[in-house]
Write a protein that holds these residues in place. Structure first.
Motif, PDB file in Angstrom:
ATOM      1  N   ALA A  16      28.137  43.142  59.396  1.00 51.59           N
ATOM      2  CA  ALA A  16      29.493  42.825  58.953  1.00 51.59           C
ATOM      3  C   ALA A  16      29.459  41.910  57.742  1.00 51.59           C
ATOM      4  O   ALA A  16      30.218  42.072  56.793  1.00 51.59           O
ATOM      5  CB  ALA A  16      30.265  42.171  60.086  1.00 51.59           C
ATOM      6  N   CYS A  17      28.537  40.941  57.765  1.00 48.16           N
ATOM      7  CA  CYS A  17      28.471  39.975  56.669  1.00 48.16           C
ATOM      8  C   CYS A  17      27.943  40.622  55.393  1.00 48.16           C
ATOM      9  O   CYS A  17      28.483  40.414  54.314  1.00 48.16           O
ATOM     10  CB  CYS A  17      27.545  38.816  57.007  1.00 48.16           C
ATOM     11  SG  CYS A  17      27.988  38.009  58.518  1.00 48.16           S
ATOM     12  N   ASP A  20      29.752  42.599  52.640  1.00 48.97           N
ATOM     13  CA  ASP A  20      30.571  41.883  51.655  1.00 48.97           C
ATOM     14  C   ASP A  20      29.808  41.636  50.365  1.00 48.97           C
ATOM     15  O   ASP A  20      30.410  41.409  49.317  1.00 48.97           O
ATOM     16  CB  ASP A  20      31.008  40.552  52.263  1.00 48.97           C
ATOM     17  CG  ASP A  20      31.594  39.605  51.240  1.00 48.97           C
ATOM     18  OD1 ASP A  20      32.670  39.929  50.730  1.00 48.97           O
ATOM     19  OD2 ASP A  20      30.949  38.596  50.942  1.00 48.97           O
ATOM     20  N   GLY A  25      35.393  39.785  46.073  1.00 47.13           N
ATOM     21  CA  GLY A  25      36.534  39.026  46.589  1.00 47.13           C
ATOM     22  C   GLY A  25      36.141  37.767  47.336  1.00 47.13           C
ATOM     23  O   GLY A  25      35.034  37.621  47.834  1.00 47.13           O
ATOM     24  N   GLY A  26      37.077  36.843  47.431  1.00 48.27           N
ATOM     25  CA  GLY A  26      36.949  35.665  48.274  1.00 48.27           C
ATOM     26  C   GLY A  26      35.703  34.859  48.040  1.00 48.27           C
ATOM     27  O   GLY A  26      34.994  34.494  48.969  1.00 48.27           O
ATOM     28  N   TYR A 294      45.926  35.004  43.718  1.00 49.00           N
ATOM     29  CA  TYR A 294      44.741  34.528  44.434  1.00 49.00           C
ATOM     30  C   TYR A 294      44.503  35.374  45.688  1.00 49.00           C
ATOM     31  O   TYR A 294      43.394  35.847  45.938  1.00 49.00           O
ATOM     32  CB  TYR A 294      44.895  33.055  44.827  1.00 49.00           C
ATOM     33  CG  TYR A 294      43.967  32.656  45.951  1.00 49.00           C
ATOM     34  CD1 TYR A 294      42.596  32.491  45.722  1.00 49.00           C
ATOM     35  CD2 TYR A 294      44.440  32.505  47.253  1.00 49.00           C
ATOM     36  CE1 TYR A 294      41.733  32.174  46.760  1.00 49.00           C
ATOM     37  CE2 TYR A 294      43.586  32.197  48.293  1.00 49.00           C
ATOM     38  CZ  TYR A 294      42.238  32.024  48.047  1.00 49.00           C
ATOM     39  OH  TYR A 294      41.388  31.723  49.079  1.00 49.00           O
ATOM     40  N   LEU A 295      45.572  35.576  46.482  1.00 44.31           N
ATOM     41  CA  LEU A 295      45.418  36.337  47.730  1.00 44.31           C
ATOM     42  C   LEU A 295      44.985  37.763  47.445  1.00 44.31           C
ATOM     43  O   LEU A 295      44.244  38.363  48.221  1.00 44.31           O
ATOM     44  CB  LEU A 295      46.734  36.333  48.524  1.00 44.31           C
ATOM     45  CG  LEU A 295      47.117  34.989  49.141  1.00 44.31           C
ATOM     46  CD1 LEU A 295      48.540  35.034  49.677  1.00 44.31           C
ATOM     47  CD2 LEU A 295      46.149  34.615  50.262  1.00 44.31           C
ATOM     48  N   ILE A 298      41.370  38.487  47.472  1.00 47.16           N
ATOM     49  CA  ILE A 298      40.769  38.725  48.794  1.00 47.16           C
ATOM     50  C   ILE A 298      41.126  40.116  49.272  1.00 47.16           C
ATOM     51  O   ILE A 298      40.305  40.883  49.737  1.00 47.16           O
ATOM     52  CB  ILE A 298      41.286  37.702  49.836  1.00 47.16           C
ATOM     53  CG1 ILE A 298      41.014  36.276  49.378  1.00 47.16           C
ATOM     54  CG2 ILE A 298      40.638  37.952  51.187  1.00 47.16           C
ATOM     55  CD1 ILE A 298      41.504  35.228  50.376  1.00 47.16           C
TER      56      ILE A 298
ATOM     57  N   PRO B 193      43.296  33.797  56.147  1.00 48.26           N
ATOM     58  CA  PRO B 193      43.457  32.902  54.987  1.00 48.26           C
ATOM     59  C   PRO B 193      44.688  32.002  55.088  1.00 48.26           C
ATOM     60  O   PRO B 193      44.715  30.932  54.494  1.00 48.26           O
ATOM     61  CB  PRO B 193      43.596  33.867  53.804  1.00 48.26           C
ATOM     62  CG  PRO B 193      42.931  35.113  54.253  1.00 48.26           C
ATOM     63  CD  PRO B 193      43.215  35.201  55.728  1.00 48.26           C
ATOM     64  N   GLN B 207      38.669  31.548  54.388  1.00 46.29           N
ATOM     65  CA  GLN B 207      38.946  32.204  53.107  1.00 46.29           C
ATOM     66  C   GLN B 207      37.874  33.236  52.758  1.00 46.29           C
ATOM     67  O   GLN B 207      37.950  33.886  51.725  1.00 46.29           O
ATOM     68  CB  GLN B 207      39.028  31.159  51.984  1.00 46.29           C
ATOM     69  CG  GLN B 207      39.977  30.009  52.275  1.00 46.29           C
ATOM     70  CD  GLN B 207      41.412  30.463  52.448  1.00 46.29           C
ATOM     71  OE1 GLN B 207      41.881  31.347  51.742  1.00 46.29           O
ATOM     72  NE2 GLN B 207      42.121  29.867  53.398  1.00 46.29           N
ATOM     73  N   GLN B 208      36.840  33.357  53.608  1.00 47.68           N
ATOM     74  CA  GLN B 208      35.699  34.217  53.268  1.00 47.68           C
ATOM     75  C   GLN B 208      35.896  35.626  53.799  1.00 47.68           C
ATOM     76  O   GLN B 208      36.157  35.816  54.981  1.00 47.68           O
ATOM     77  CB  GLN B 208      34.410  33.631  53.865  1.00 47.68           C
ATOM     78  CG  GLN B 208      34.144  32.199  53.459  1.00 47.68           C
ATOM     79  CD  GLN B 208      33.986  32.044  51.964  1.00 47.68           C
ATOM     80  OE1 GLN B 208      33.330  32.860  51.318  1.00 47.68           O
ATOM     81  NE2 GLN B 208      34.589  31.001  51.408  1.00 47.68           N
ATOM     82  N   GLU B 209      35.708  36.589  52.912  1.00 42.06           N
ATOM     83  CA  GLU B 209      35.897  37.975  53.332  1.00 42.06           C
ATOM     84  C   GLU B 209      34.897  38.363  54.428  1.00 42.06           C
ATOM     85  O   GLU B 209      35.248  39.035  55.387  1.00 42.06           O
ATOM     86  CB  GLU B 209      35.748  38.899  52.125  1.00 42.06           C
ATOM     87  CG  GLU B 209      36.240  40.306  52.422  1.00 42.06           C
ATOM     88  CD  GLU B 209      36.254  41.177  51.181  1.00 42.06           C
ATOM     89  OE1 GLU B 209      35.596  40.811  50.195  1.00 42.06           O
ATOM     90  OE2 GLU B 209      36.917  42.226  51.215  1.00 42.06           O
ATOM     91  N   TRP B 210      33.636  37.906  54.296  1.00 41.48           N
ATOM     92  CA  TRP B 210      32.649  38.274  55.310  1.00 41.48           C
ATOM     93  C   TRP B 210      33.070  37.764  56.676  1.00 41.48           C
ATOM     94  O   TRP B 210      32.818  38.399  57.690  1.00 41.48           O
ATOM     95  CB  TRP B 210      31.255  37.765  54.957  1.00 41.48           C
ATOM     96  CG  TRP B 210      31.087  36.263  54.985  1.00 41.48           C
ATOM     97  CD1 TRP B 210      31.130  35.424  53.917  1.00 41.48           C
ATOM     98  CD2 TRP B 210      30.843  35.439  56.139  1.00 41.48           C
ATOM     99  NE1 TRP B 210      30.948  34.129  54.328  1.00 41.48           N
ATOM    100  CE2 TRP B 210      30.754  34.111  55.692  1.00 41.48           C
ATOM    101  CE3 TRP B 210      30.681  35.698  57.509  1.00 41.48           C
ATOM    102  CZ2 TRP B 210      30.538  33.040  56.546  1.00 41.48           C
ATOM    103  CZ3 TRP B 210      30.461  34.617  58.365  1.00 41.48           C
ATOM    104  CH2 TRP B 210      30.383  33.304  57.881  1.00 41.48           C
ATOM    105  N   HIS B 212      36.165  37.472  57.771  1.00 38.17           N
ATOM    106  CA  HIS B 212      37.206  38.357  58.311  1.00 38.17           C
ATOM    107  C   HIS B 212      36.574  39.583  58.967  1.00 38.17           C
ATOM    108  O   HIS B 212      36.978  40.005  60.042  1.00 38.17           O
ATOM    109  CB  HIS B 212      38.181  38.793  57.205  1.00 38.17           C
ATOM    110  CG  HIS B 212      38.710  37.647  56.382  1.00 38.17           C
ATOM    111  ND1 HIS B 212      39.042  37.788  55.051  1.00 38.17           N
ATOM    112  CD2 HIS B 212      38.927  36.355  56.702  1.00 38.17           C
ATOM    113  CE1 HIS B 212      39.458  36.618  54.595  1.00 38.17           C
ATOM    114  NE2 HIS B 212      39.401  35.734  55.571  1.00 38.17           N
TER     115      HIS B 212
END
Lengths: 371, 458
Positions: A16-17, A20, A25-26, A294-295, A298, B193, B207-210, B212
Motif C-alpha cells: 500500500a505504501c 505511492d 501528491g501529498g 492544496y487539497l 492530494i 486530511p 496528510q500523507q497519501e500512502w 490513506h
C-alpha cells in the motif's frame, strides 16, 4: 499463526505504501497552513473592510448632522451620496457574520429589506420606539434610510418638506439621526471587538470543529452567497420562490437605480474573499482557493477552484446585462433576472457540494453521530 | 451416510453441546450498561429534542409510515428504553424487559430514517436475538427470586451472538473490496486530511497519501480477518487487541458515538468460559452474592427449543442474504443506494448533494422554487439531498403541502446534483420527471440518472 498474520499485514502495508512512490501528491510536511489563511482573512480582508465601512458611516453621520441642521437640496444630495457610499461599503462586510456580528444579529439590523414604511411612519409619529426589538429590523438600517431619503415624497421638494415644515418634521429628523447613530454604534462595537481581543481568538481557532473559525466562516460564506446575494438580491424579487414576481423586494427599492451596483459589489466581495484578495489591493494571500488547490494535489481530481472562478465570472457577466433599476428590469423582461439567477445558482452547487466535500466541513452544526 | 455424521457432529459441537452460562451473563450486563449509557448520552446531548421533536416533518421507512415521533411523549420512549436497560443489566423480568427494549428501541429508530446508522440497526437486531436467549438464568434478580440458577446452556445461544458479530465485521470487510476504497483510497483521502487538528499525527501522517492507502487496505483486511482471529483460540488475544486499537482509533477520528465501545465489549463474548467465570466471581464478591440457598440446575433446556432454533435460523439466513439484495437492482449501488442500508456498508462513501425543488402548475406552467429550510432541519436536508427515497418522500410532502395551500395542478420537480467520493458533482435526478406522480416501491427507480463512472467491487 500470529506471526503469519503479522507478516501478511506488514506486506499489505508495504504494498500500500510503495504504490505511492511514483505519484507526486501529498509530499511530506507541506501541509496547508490554515492559520495563515485565518490571519490573511482577519488582517488583510475583514478588519480593513470594517475599518473602511466604519469611515463610510462616519461620513454618513456628518452628512446627517449637516442635513438635519440645514434641510436643503445640497445637503440632501450630499447625504444621499454618503448613504450610497456606505451602502456599497456594507456589501464588503455583510458576509462576515461571525463573532460579535453574529451574536448581535448585525446584518438583520443593517440590511433587512423590504423596509416597513408603515412601521417607520408610526415610529416617527409616536416616538418611544425600541430599535433593538426583533420586529424593528425592517424599520431601520440602509433600507430604513432609503425610505426616509427617497420614499417620503414623489419629488425632492416633498421630501425636503417632510424634514422641514411637516408637523412631524422634528420626528423625521430624530428618526433619521437615530438610525444612523445605531448603525455607527453597532459597527464601531464590532470593529473594536475585531481590533481588540477577537482577532486573536479568531486566528487561533484553526481546528476542524463545528465552532472553529474556518468552518464557521466557510459556512457564513456559503450562507451569504445563497441567501444574502443569490436569493435576496435577485431570486426573491424575480419571483423564483413565489408564484409571481416581487419587485417591491429589490434592494434599495426607493432609490431604484442602484440595485445592480449593490449586487455586483456583493459578488465582488464574494470573489475577493474566495481568492484571498487583500481589501482594496490586488495582493492575494492564503484563501479557500489556495486551500482547494492544496487539497487537489492530494486528491488529483478536477480543478475545482478554476470551475468556481469561472462560474462566478459567468454570473457576473449575466448580472452585467441587467439594467441598473431592477424594478424596471423585472417589469419589462424578468427572464434576464432569471438567467442571472441561474448563473448564480450554478455556483451554489460547486461551493456547497464540491467545495464543502473537499474541505470535509459539515453544512451546519449537525452534531449527531455518523457511521 | 457420511454427510449425516458430519451434520450430527456439527449439531453437537455448535448447537446442542452444553457450555457454561457465564459468557451470556457477562454479555447481558455489558449490553445493559452500554445501552443505558447510550440513552442517557443521547438525552444529555439534547438530541431527543433536536432530532425528534423540533422537526416538522419526518422521513419514514417504506411500510413504516405509521411510526412517528410522539411529540413531548417521545421522551417516554427513551425512558422505557433506559428503564428496560437497567432491568436487562440486573436480569429483572428479563424476557419482558428485552422484548420491551427491542420494541421501543426499534420504534425510535423507525421514527425518522434521517438518523439511520448501521450500529443502531445492529442494536435492534441484536436485541431481537437476545429475546430468545436465556441471559437471566444465573447471577440475576430473576434467579434470585426463583431461587434457581443454572450452570450450563446449549452452546448455540452463545454462538448466535458470535455469528451476528462476525457477520457485521465480515460483511463490512467485503463491502470495502471495491475500486474506490482500495484503488483510490476514497473516501479516506477526503476524511483524513481534514483531521489536521489532531495532535502529533494531524499535520503529518494524516496528510500523507500512502497513509490513506495503508488505512484503507488495513481497514479492509481488519474487518475480514477479525471474526477468524477472535474465533481461533491462539489468535484471540491478538484479535481483541486489534479490536481495541481499531475502535479507539476510529473513535478519535470520527464522530461515531458509542459504537466503538459497544463493539469492544461485544467482542468479549469470544473469550473462553473461564475468562467470564472470573468476571462473574469477581462481581459476586463485590455484591456479596452467593448461591448457597439456591437450587442449582446443571443444564438449562430452552423451552420450545425447536421453534426457537427455527426462528433464530431463519433470522440468520435473512441476515446473510439481505446485504446482497442490491444485485436485484440495475445501476451502481453507491449511486442509487437501492439495497444500501441494512448491509453493513459502513463509512464507505463521502456523498453530498444539493436538491432544489420546483413546484409547477401543470396547466399554466407557473413555477416557483422551494426553500428547503422552511420544512427540513439542516441535518434532514443534508441527508435528503443525495438519497433517492428521501427525495421522493419529500417531493410528495411538498406536493401535498402546496396542494392543501390551494395551489392547483401541482407538479414537483427537482434539480439535484450529487458528488460521490471526490468526483465532481453531476445531475442526479431526472429534472423532467414529475416526482409527485412517482410512487415509492421496491422496484428500481427509473428517474435516477445513471452514474457516469464505474466502481468495481462486491
Amino acid at each position: 499463526m500470529i506471526k503469519k498474520f503479522s507478516i501478511f499485514l506488514l506486506i499489505a502495508l508495504v504494498i500500500a505504501c510503495s504504490s505511492d512512490d511514483n505519484s507526486n501528491g501529498g509530499g511530506s510536511g507541506d501541509n496547508f497552513d490554515r492559520s495563515a489563511m485565518l490571519t490573511n482573512w482577519a488582517d488583510n480582508i475583514i478588519i480593513p473592510a470594517f475599518q473602511s465601512f466604519s469611515n463610510d458611516l462616519t461620513a454618513l453621520e456628518t452628512a446627517t448632522t449637516n442635513f438635519t441642521g440645514t434641510v436643503d437640496q445640497t445637503n440632501l444630495n450630499a447625504l444621499r451620496t454618503a448613504w450610497f457610499n456606505a451602502y456599497r461599503g456594507w456589501q464588503s462586510v455583510e458576509l462576515f457574520n461571525i463573532g460579535m456580528a453574529e451574536s448581535t444579529n448585525y446584518y438583520f439590523n443593517m440590511n433587512t429589506y423590504p423596509s416597513n414604511a408603515t412601521e417607520i411612519e408610526s415610529n416617527v409619529t409616536n416616538g418611544g420606539y425600541d430599535l433593538s426589538q426583533i420586529n424593528s429590523y425592517d424599520a431601520q438600517g440602509f433600507p430604513g434610510i432609503d425610505y426616509l431619503l427617497h420614499g417620503l415624497g414623489a419629488t425632492d421638494n416633498e421630501i425636503l418638506d417632510k424634514f422641514s415644515i411637516d408637523s412631524n418634521a422634528a420626528g423625521y429628523r430624530t428618526y433619521l439621526t437615530d438610525l444612523v447613530t445605531r448603525m455607527t454604534t453597532l459597527t464601531q462595537d464590532i470593529l473594536n471587538d475585531w481590533t481588540g481581543s477577537y482577532r486573536d481568538t479568531f486566528v487561533n481557532s484553526s481546528g476542524n470543529t463545528a465552532t472553529s473559525s474556518v468552518n464557521k466562516l466557510v459556512n457564513d460564506f456559503i450562507f451569504y452567497y445563497e441567501k444574502g446575494l443569490r436569493a435576496n438580491k435577485i431570486g426573491i424579487p424575480a419571483g423564483v420562490f413565489s408564484s409571481n414576481t416581487l419587485p417591491d423586494n429589490v434592494e434599495a427599492f426607493y432609490r431604484k437605480d442602484i440595485s445592480k451596483t449593490l449586487t455586483l459589489d456583493g459578488l465582488h466581495a464574494v470573489e475577493d474573499f474566495f481568492n484571498g484578495k487583500h481589501f482594496n489591493s490586488s495582493v492575494t494571500g492564503e484563501s479557500m482557493k489556495s486551500y482547494l488547490d492544496y487539497l487537489n494535489t492530494i486528491k488529483d481530481g478536477e480543478n475545482l477552484s478554476v470551475l468556481i472562478t469561472n462560474q462566478f465570472n459567468s454570473a457576473e457577466s449575466q448580472i452585467g446585462l441587467l439594467t441598473d433599476d431592477y424594478i424596471d428590469q423585472i417589469n419589462t423582461n424578468n427572464n434576464k433576472m432569471l438567467e442571472a439567477y441561474d448563473q448564480l445558482q450554478l455556483a451554489v452547487v460547486l461551493i456547497k457540494v464540491d467545495m464543502l466535500q473537499a474541505f470535509n466541513i459539515s453544512v451546519d452544526f449537525v452534531d449527531a453521530d455518523g457511521d | 451416510m457420511r454427510i449425516f455424521f458430519v451434520l450430527m457432529n456439527f449439531k453437537s459441537t455448535y448447537i446442542t453441546k452444553a457450555t457454561p452460562i457465564e459468557p451470556l451473563v457477562v454479555f447481558r450486563i455489558g449490553f445493559g450498561v452500554l445501552m443505558l449509557i447510550s440513552i442517557i448520552r443521547f438525552w444529555y446531548n439534547g438530541w431527543i429534542e433536536k432530532l425528534y421533536i423540533e422537526p416538522s416533518f419526518f422521513f419514514s421507512y417504506y411500510g413504516f409510515e405509521w411510526v412517528k415521533p410522539l411529540g413531548e411523549h417521545t421522551y417516554w420512549l427513551f425512558i422505557i428504553c433506559g428503564v428496560t436497560s437497567v432491568m436487562i443489566t440486573l436480569g429483572l423480568q428479563y424476557r419482558l424487559a428485552i422484548i420491551t427494549f427491542f420494541l421501543s428501541f426499534t420504534y425510535i429508530e423507525l421514527m425518522d430514517k434521517t438518523t439511520y446508522l448501521n450500529h443502531y440497526y445492529f442494536i435492534s437486531i441484536l436485541s431481537f436475538i437476545l429475546i430468545f436467549l436465556p441471559l437471566n438464568k444465573a447471577f440475576s434478580i430473576d434467579s434470585y427470586f426463583s431461587k434457581k440458577t443454572y450452570k450450563k446452556i446449549p452452546v448455540w445461544t452463545i454462538n448466535s451472538i458470535k455469528l451476528l458479530i462476525s457477520i457485521v465485521y465480515f460483511y463490512a470487510g467485503i463491502a470495502k473490496v471495491n475500486s474506490d476504497w482500495l484503488g483510490k483510497a476514497m473516501p479516506l483521502k477526503i476524511w483524513l486530511p481534514s483531521k489536521y487538528d489532531l495532535p502529533l499525527i494531524g499535520d503529518s501522517l494524516m496528510q500523507q497519501e500512502w497513509f490513506h492507502y495503508a488505512m484503507s487496505w488495513s481497514g479492509m483486511l481488519y474487518d475480514i480477518a477479525i471474526p477468524f482471529l477472535l474465533l481461533y483460540r491462539k489468535t484471540r488475544v491478538l484479535g481483541f487487541a486489534f479490536v481495541v486499537i481499531f475502535h479507539v482509533f476510529t473513535h478519535v477520528l470520527f464522530p461515531i458515538g458509542m459504537f466503538p465501545y459497544i463493539m469492544i465489549v461485544s467482542a468479549l463474548i469470544f473469550f473462553s468460559p473461564g475468562f467470564h467465570k472470573k468476571i462473574i466471581s469477581f462481581l459476586r464478591s463485590v455484591f456479596k452474592s452467593n448461591t448457597n440457598r439456591f437450587t442449582i440446575g446443571e443444564y438449562y433446556r430452552i423451552r420450545r427449543g425447536r421453534l426457537t432454533l427455527g426462528i433464530v435460523g431463519c433470522f440468520f439466513v435473512l441476515q446473510l442474504l439481505m446485504p446482497f439484495r442490491y444485485i436485484a437492482y440495475p445501476g451502481e449501488l453507491f449511486w442509487t443506494e437501492e439495497g444500501y442500508r441494512f448491509s453493513w456498508r459502513v463509512m464507505l462513501m463521502e456523498k453530498m448533494g444539493y436538491a432544489n425543488f420546483k413546484i409547477v402548475d401543470g396547466k399554466t406552467g407557473k413555477r416557483f422554487y422551494v426553500n428547503n429550510s422552511d420544512f427540513l432541519t439542516a441535518f434532514q436536508e443534508k441527508q435528503m439531498s443525495f438519497q433517492p427515497d428521501f427525495i421522493l418522500e419529500y417531493a410528495h410532502y411538498l406536493g401535498d403541502h402546496f396542494s392543501s395551500q390551494g395551489h392547483k395542478n401541482v407538479e414537483v420537480y427537482v434539480e439535484c446534483f450529487v458528488a460521490l467520493n471526490g468526483r465532481l458533482s453531476v445531475p442526479y435526478i431526472d429534472p423532467e420527471v414529475d416526482l409527485y406522480k412517482e410512487k415509492e416501491s421496491f422496484k428500481p427507480k427509473t428517474w435516477i440518472l445513471p452514474f457516469k463512472d464505474e466502481i468495481k467491487g462486491l
